[in-house]
Design an enzyme around this catalytic site. Sequence first.
Site, PDB file in Angstrom:
ATOM      1  N   HIS A 116      34.971  49.299  80.980  1.00 16.99           N
ATOM      2  CA  HIS A 116      33.721  48.576  80.791  1.00 16.99           C
ATOM      3  C   HIS A 116      33.806  47.725  79.518  1.00 16.99           C
ATOM      4  CE1 HIS A 116      31.013  52.302  82.151  1.00 16.99           C
ATOM      5  NE2 HIS A 116      31.191  51.311  83.118  1.00 16.99           N
ATOM      6  N   ASP A 158      32.656  46.730  76.773  1.00 14.40           N
ATOM      7  CA  ASP A 158      32.726  46.876  75.302  1.00 14.40           C
ATOM      8  C   ASP A 158      34.086  47.387  74.887  1.00 14.40           C
ATOM      9  OD1 ASP A 158      31.645  49.198  76.858  1.00 14.40           O
ATOM     10  OD2 ASP A 158      30.854  50.108  74.990  1.00 14.40           O
ATOM     11  N   HIS A 159      34.851  47.731  75.934  1.00 10.61           N
ATOM     12  CA  HIS A 159      36.387  48.436  75.502  1.00 10.61           C
ATOM     13  C   HIS A 159      37.257  47.347  75.725  1.00 10.61           C
ATOM     14  CE1 HIS A 159      35.024  52.645  74.686  1.00 10.61           C
ATOM     15  NE2 HIS A 159      33.841  51.949  75.566  1.00 10.61           N
ATOM     16  N   HIS A 199      30.739  55.670  68.893  1.00  8.94           N
ATOM     17  CA  HIS A 199      30.153  54.971  70.051  1.00  8.94           C
ATOM     18  C   HIS A 199      28.636  55.271  69.965  1.00  8.94           C
ATOM     19  CE1 HIS A 199      29.579  53.828  74.334  1.00  8.94           C
ATOM     20  NE2 HIS A 199      30.785  52.956  74.186  1.00  8.94           N
TER      21      HIS A 199
HETATM   22 ZN   LIG Z   1      32.046  53.207  79.112  1.00  4.27          ZN
END
Ligand SMILES: [Zn+2]
Length: 263
Positions: free
Chosen positions: A22, A24-25, A228
């Site tokens: 994903h 954002d990672h 998160h």
């Molecule tokens: Zn994720």
Amino acid sequence: MQLQRYQIPAQKINHIFISHLHGDHYLGLMGLLFSMHLQKRTSDLHLHSISGLDEIILLQLKHSKSVLNYNIIHHPFDPGQSALLWEDEVLSVETIPLIHKIPCAGFLFREKIKPRRIDKEKLQDGMMLQHIAALKTGKDILDDSGNTIYKNEDFTLPPRPSLSYAFCSDTAYNEKAIEQLNGVDLLYHEATFMEEEKDKAKETLHSTASEAAHIAKTASVKQLAIGHFSARYKDLDLLLQEARNIFPHTSLAIEGETFELEA
Ligand SMILES: [Zn+2]
């Protein structure tokens, strides 16, 4: 940018662990790879991730007609099972299978058993440096005929405790991880939602603060850091309180914060 802000020298980073793909990672990764190039890095960089990241990086390099000064060594892993990803003489890293919308794994970092420590008060005049060095490795010192001159336990103290850190990035509540997390010194666990949004957590395969705390409690970890958080929460103390009700030794994982691990 964030590494610079917190004065972490990028050149000292030799391994990068990406839990899942994903955006954002991993979207900041390309910028980091290019800044390492601009800083004239030449040593290999090891990238541990689910397969696919190698393709993403190659494509960006190809279309920007870039060749990096250093090699990237990709270590793709299967997130479905726990596996040893890396080890050297001081540390091992294994994957923690997690439950998310796309394949995802956390990471468990464990220090190896440390060497015994020389007890300076017990050292005697006339001991040679090589004897002291050998005592540090746990050996007894023998003379040429095999008789013990210095017995290791008379001159050394037990090693300092080996510490462990588990990083559980995006995941739904996952009881299966508890056994692997048992007793870790610090657990980072996502806590995207509060219990009142439990349905949303279920739907998006994320966890609530209570669920993160429940995992920490059941696994008997020493401390928990939650992070998160969904952007909907302006007051993070509410999430912190929710977790602390179940697991008191919880902190917010705010970027730039450091955690002291107690031995
Ligand atoms: Zn994720």
